[in-house]
Design an enzyme around this catalytic site. Structure first.
Site, short mmCIF file in Angstrom:
data_model
loop_
_atom_site.label_atom_id
_atom_site.label_comp_id
_atom_site.label_asym_id
_atom_site.label_seq_id
_atom_site.Cartn_x
_atom_site.Cartn_y
_atom_site.Cartn_z
N ASP A 16 0.89 -1.16 0.00
CA ASP A 16 0.00 0.00 0.00
C ASP A 16 0.93 1.21 0.00
O ASP A 16 1.45 1.60 1.04
CB ASP A 16 -0.90 -0.01 1.23
CG ASP A 16 -1.89 1.14 1.25
OD1 ASP A 16 -2.24 1.65 0.17
OD2 ASP A 16 -2.30 1.55 2.35
N GLU A 71 -1.03 -1.16 -4.97
CA GLU A 71 -2.29 -0.48 -5.21
C GLU A 71 -2.08 0.68 -6.17
O GLU A 71 -1.15 1.47 -6.01
CB GLU A 71 -2.89 0.03 -3.90
CG GLU A 71 -4.29 0.57 -4.04
CD GLU A 71 -4.89 0.93 -2.70
OE1 GLU A 71 -5.79 0.20 -2.25
OE2 GLU A 71 -4.46 1.93 -2.11
N ASP A 115 -3.20 0.82 6.96
CA ASP A 115 -2.24 0.71 5.85
C ASP A 115 -1.71 -0.71 5.74
O ASP A 115 -1.56 -1.26 4.64
CB ASP A 115 -1.07 1.69 6.04
CG ASP A 115 -1.53 3.14 6.07
OD1 ASP A 115 -2.40 3.50 5.25
OD2 ASP A 115 -1.03 3.90 6.92
#
Length: 156
Positions: free
Chosen positions: A7, A67, A140
């Site tokens: 992430d 991502e 996260d």
């Protein structure tokens, strides 16, 4: 196959390692890489790079899943996130890992069944889907687990 889910962020980057042995997914590890906003950006990027490199060396992933990001209304924030993604992708390339990118809505839909799920819903679902994740409390870190999970589920 071992997937490193990422992430991406400059301030608090989440990472997770999820393996697939035959038909079963297994959570191996996850964490957060935090940088100090008062440090110069090149030092923050170097810290992210060196810390993530230690994860790659320890777990030897075959693939990285990251991502995709959207363009924020704040162009400075978007640019800094782009720097972080560039540092991460450079590291992935240096270790010759396959890489896949996933849109946030795809990750949310894969993990929760709903593409607009909230952070707490993602956290709840990863704890149900992957044994060993019950101690995760940071969103996260949870997102990174969800990204790695999505990569395995999408069979890429």
């Amino acid at each position: 196959m071992i997937v490193l889910g990422i992430d991406p962020a400059l301030g608090s980057l989440g990472w997770a390692v999820v393996a697939k042995d035959t038909a079963k997914l297994k959570y191996l590890a996850s964490g957060i890489i935090k940088t100090n906003s008062k440090d110069e950006i090149h030092n923050r990027l170097a810290f992210i790079n060196s810390t993530l490199e230690k994860v790659i060396l320890e777990y030897q992933p075959n693939m990285a899943a990251i991502e995709e990001t959207f363009v924020n209304t704040n162009s400075v924030t978007s640019l800094k996130l782009g720097y972080a993604r560039g540092a991460i992708m450079s590291l992935i390339g240096r270790y010759n890992l396959d890489m896949r990118e996933f849109k946030p809505n795809m990750v949310k839909k894969t993990v929760t069944g709903y593409g607009h799920a909230e952070k707490d819903q993602i956290l709840h679902m990863i704890k149900l889907l992957l044994p060993g994740t019950s101690a995760i409390t940071n969103s996260d870190e949870a997102d990174a687990v969800a990204i790695a999970y999505t990569c395995h589920v999408m069979r890429v």
